[in-house]
Design an enzyme around this catalytic site. Structure first.
Site, PDB file in Angstrom:
ATOM      1  N   HIS A   1      35.323  39.664  46.348  1.00  0.00           N
ATOM      2  CA  HIS A   1      36.685  39.499  45.860  1.00  0.00           C
ATOM      3  C   HIS A   1      37.352  40.823  45.504  1.00  0.00           C
ATOM      4  O   HIS A   1      38.497  40.824  45.053  1.00  0.00           O
ATOM      5  CB  HIS A   1      36.650  38.592  44.625  1.00  0.00           C
ATOM      6  CG  HIS A   1      35.860  39.208  43.521  1.00  0.00           C
ATOM      7  ND1 HIS A   1      34.491  39.385  43.589  1.00  0.00           N
ATOM      8  CD2 HIS A   1      36.239  39.737  42.328  1.00  0.00           C
ATOM      9  CE1 HIS A   1      34.083  39.993  42.490  1.00  0.00           C
ATOM     10  NE2 HIS A   1      35.111  40.219  41.706  1.00  0.00           N
ATOM     11  N   ASP A   2      36.642  41.938  45.645  1.00  0.00           N
ATOM     12  CA  ASP A   2      37.223  43.249  45.356  1.00  0.00           C
ATOM     13  C   ASP A   2      37.454  44.064  46.623  1.00  0.00           C
ATOM     14  O   ASP A   2      37.899  45.217  46.550  1.00  0.00           O
ATOM     15  CB  ASP A   2      36.289  44.066  44.450  1.00  0.00           C
ATOM     16  CG  ASP A   2      36.105  43.442  43.079  1.00  0.00           C
ATOM     17  OD1 ASP A   2      37.045  42.800  42.577  1.00  0.00           O
ATOM     18  OD2 ASP A   2      35.001  43.605  42.512  1.00  0.00           O
TER      19      ASP A   2
ATOM     20  N   ASP B   1      28.744  34.279  36.647  1.00  0.00           N
ATOM     21  CA  ASP B   1      29.084  35.688  36.611  1.00  0.00           C
ATOM     22  C   ASP B   1      29.219  36.129  35.149  1.00  0.00           C
ATOM     23  O   ASP B   1      30.089  35.633  34.427  1.00  0.00           O
ATOM     24  CB  ASP B   1      30.438  35.849  37.350  1.00  0.00           C
ATOM     25  CG  ASP B   1      30.648  37.238  37.893  1.00  0.00           C
ATOM     26  OD1 ASP B   1      30.209  38.191  37.240  1.00  0.00           O
ATOM     27  OD2 ASP B   1      31.276  37.358  38.970  1.00  0.00           O
TER      28      ASP B   1
HETATM   29  C1  GLC Z   1      33.819  44.086  38.741  1.00  0.00           C
HETATM   30  C2  GLC Z   1      34.491  42.845  39.296  1.00  0.00           C
HETATM   31  C3  GLC Z   1      35.957  43.104  39.363  1.00  0.00           C
HETATM   32  C4  GLC Z   1      36.449  43.364  37.961  1.00  0.00           C
HETATM   33  C5  GLC Z   1      35.667  44.497  37.289  1.00  0.00           C
HETATM   34  C6  GLC Z   1      35.906  44.519  35.813  1.00  0.00           C
HETATM   35  O1  GLC Z   1      33.959  45.178  39.564  1.00  0.00           O
HETATM   36  O2  GLC Z   1      33.929  42.516  40.534  1.00  0.00           O
HETATM   37  O3  GLC Z   1      36.663  42.067  39.968  1.00  0.00           O
HETATM   38  O4  GLC Z   1      37.796  43.706  37.981  1.00  0.00           O
HETATM   39  O5  GLC Z   1      34.283  44.349  37.460  1.00  0.00           O
HETATM   40  O6  GLC Z   1      35.322  43.419  35.200  1.00  0.00           O
END
Ligand code: GLC
Ligand code: CA
Length: 550
Positions: free
Chosen positions: A320-321, A96
């Site tokens: 995860h969001d 990621d």
């Molecule tokens: C993306 C990720 C999230 C994170 C955000 C800032 O949306 O999935 O978990 O907080 O980016 O990096």
């Protein structure tokens, strides 16, 4: 560019997947231990959310060093072992890349703070007075998007947390640094990349106030974003690798460009419009029943639109969001199994590449936390305060968090009947969900009728039936709000999929002609019956997929 239509990706949130050393935090060795489980599920790639050194303000999306491993998760040797062990099982690893911003603890930002001009130009610094931020933009985690640094008499932009400073992609030196990161991991044997909020990387030339919104219209799918992506991909030689961009508040037009192979940008896109159909007035923190007509409309737009433009969707409900989908669009109580399976089938049989988020394959539910102390997520904790300040009662605020918090998807993976569901021998970093003893891998593994077995079937079907991987799609049953249905076609092969989105019964038009066979259903006693008048009855949350010439 390569074709990933037959692949299925499994997303791991390492912190919550499997702890191996009893500190309550998942780690790389834990993932290695579970590789056989993942192979058995049939997935092709694992996407790991960031495992790099990080103060963990945003659970690793605040990266302090892109080319090392956070000791909390293990060592570089563990990464190498994971790559090698994955390879033995035909599973590739995707990392990621959080390239929109770095942690303020990153050495680049530290040098900027110390006054080095070179590194100040790595970020979005603007001169100014302490009471006058450059614009009125709002951070995606709440509060202003600018932070003042008194010693420099400058503001810096942070679209996310105040410790996540936005990088200046207009600076070629920044782009070079980030290319080096890709090359580093590619050389290690990482086989694909997910790019975090990558459509936000190109900021406007002039910063202006947004009197209609939070500022996003000025930087979303920004002026140089396609150029920057092309350059990154070409200069790192990743055009044939699997890549997925996370696209925040994006448009169809842009996603067609990001993912059309001729553009040589990315293999596919995550877009989120279908996960906002239960946001009242578009507000994440306002509850509403899901608008099914809107959901159907969005799938029509994105499925048919991406097809017309030769783009490619990443198919997903969970990450995860996001809250758990069975808690959100299904019925966790009465139709837990049926609705979890229906939701799975509804996207796995579409045109695109499906993603399974850890625990989704066993129908994990939201944890139903009842106090603020249980939450860990920075966004949730911020909004707890913001919602209370708006005058909402504590009860209402907790109800909203329980439905919408990112922690809903971050509770530990539920493996078996041991303490903490086999996730860890000590107290997990985040409390377990309230169904952690009932919903486990162990209980579902040998059970043909389990949600887990159904996911396995879906993964296998995509590899067996070319019409699923490569067929065209057209949405059908446009008028029926209760049913998400579509027809897939490839030469003379046909597949029709109906998904009853509701807990009631409903009717759809039975397919015309002969030769139809049941490909998949989520009820154990066969498929819904057609009646003489050419209608077919669907039971609560029933999925039926019929095919011919397959
Ligand atoms: C993306 C990720 C999230 C994170 C955000 C800032 O949306 O999935 O978990 O907080 O980016 O990096
Ligand atoms: Ca651990």
């Amino acid at each position: 560019m390569a074709d990933f239509s037959e692949k299925v990706i499994y997303q791991i949130y390492p912190k919550s997947f499997q702890d191996s050393n009893g500190d309550g935090i998942g780690d790389l060795k834990g993932i290695i231990r579970r590789l056989d489980y993942l192979k058995d599920l049939g997935v092709d790639y694992l996407w790991l959310t960031p495992i790099f050194p990080s103060p963990q303000r945003d659970n690793g999306y605040d990266v302090a060093d892109y080319c090392s491993v956070n000791p909390m998760y293990g060592t570089m040797e563990d990464v190498e072992e994971l790559i090698a062990e994955g390879r033995k099982r035909g599973i590739g690893l995707m990392f990621d890349m959080v390239f929109n911003h770095t942690s303020t603890e990153h050495v680049w930002f530290q040098k900027a703070l110390a006054g080095e001009k070179k590194y100040q130009d790595y970020y979005m610094f603007r001169d100014g007075e302490p009471d006058q931020p450059p614009t009125n933009w709002v951070s995606k985690f709440g509060g202003p998007a600018w932070e003042y640094v008194p010693s420099l008499k400058k503001w810096y932009l942070h679209l996310f947390d105040v410790t996540q400073a936005d990088l200046n992609w207009e600076n070629p030196a920044v782009r070079e640094e980030l290319k080096q990161v890709i090359r580093f991991w590619k050389e290690k044997g990482i086989q694909g990349f997910r790019f975090d909020v990558v459509n936000l990387i190109s900021k406007p030339e002039v910063f202006e106030n947004d009197y209609e919104g939070d500022g996003r219209r000025f930087y979303t799918d920004g002026r140089h974003v396609h150029e920057f992506l092309k350059e990154l991909v070409a200069d790192t030689g990743i055009a044939d690798m699997i890549t997925v961009g996370e696209m925040s508040s994006t448009s169809l037009e842009n996603c067609v460009r990001y993912s059309n192979p001729a553009e040589k940008e990315l293999s596919m896109c995550f877009s989120f419009h279908h996960l906002k159909v239960d946001y009242k007035d578009g507000q994440k923190w306002e509850l509403m029943e899901p608008d099914r007509m809107a959901l159907k409309g969005l799938f029509k737009t994105w499925q048919e639109g991406m097809q017309a433009g030769h783009g490619w969707n990443a198919l997903f409900w969970c990450n995860h969001d996001q809250p758990r989908i069975v808690s959100r669009l299904g019925d966790e109580k009465t139709y837990w199994k049926e609705s979890a399976k229906m939701l799975a089938a509804s996207i796995h049989l579409m045109r695109g590449t499906p993603y399974i988020y850890q625990g989704e394959e066993i129908g994990m539910q939201n944890p139903h936390y009842q106090s603020i102390e249980k939450y860990r997520d920075v966004e949730s904790i911020n909004y707890y305060r913001i919602l209370m300040e708006q005058g909402k009662s504590q009860e209402e605020t907790l109800e909203i968090l329980a439905a919408r918090s990112r922690d809903d998807g971050r509770t530990p993976m539920q493996w078996d009947g041991q303490a903490n569901a086999g996730f860890s021998q000590s107290e997990p970093w985040i409390p377990m969900g309230d169904t952690s003893q009932e919903i486990t891998v162990e209980k579902q593994l040998g059970d043909e009728t389990s949600i887990l077995s159904f996911y396995k079937k879906l993964v296998a079907l995509r590899k067996e039936l070319p019409v699923i991987a490569r067929g065209d799609i057209a949405m059908i049953e446009a008028e029926n709000a209760d049913v998400l249905a579509y027809r897939r076609t490839l030469d003379d092969q046909e597949l029709i999929v109906w998904n009853n989105l509701t807990g009631g019964e409903t009717e759809v038009g039975a397919p015309e002609g002969t030769g139809w066979k049941l490909v998949l259903g989520n009820y154990e006693d066969g498929q819904a019956e057609g009646n003489a008048d050419g209608r077919m009855r669907l039971r609560p949350y029933e999925t039926v997929a019929l095919g011919r010439n397959l």
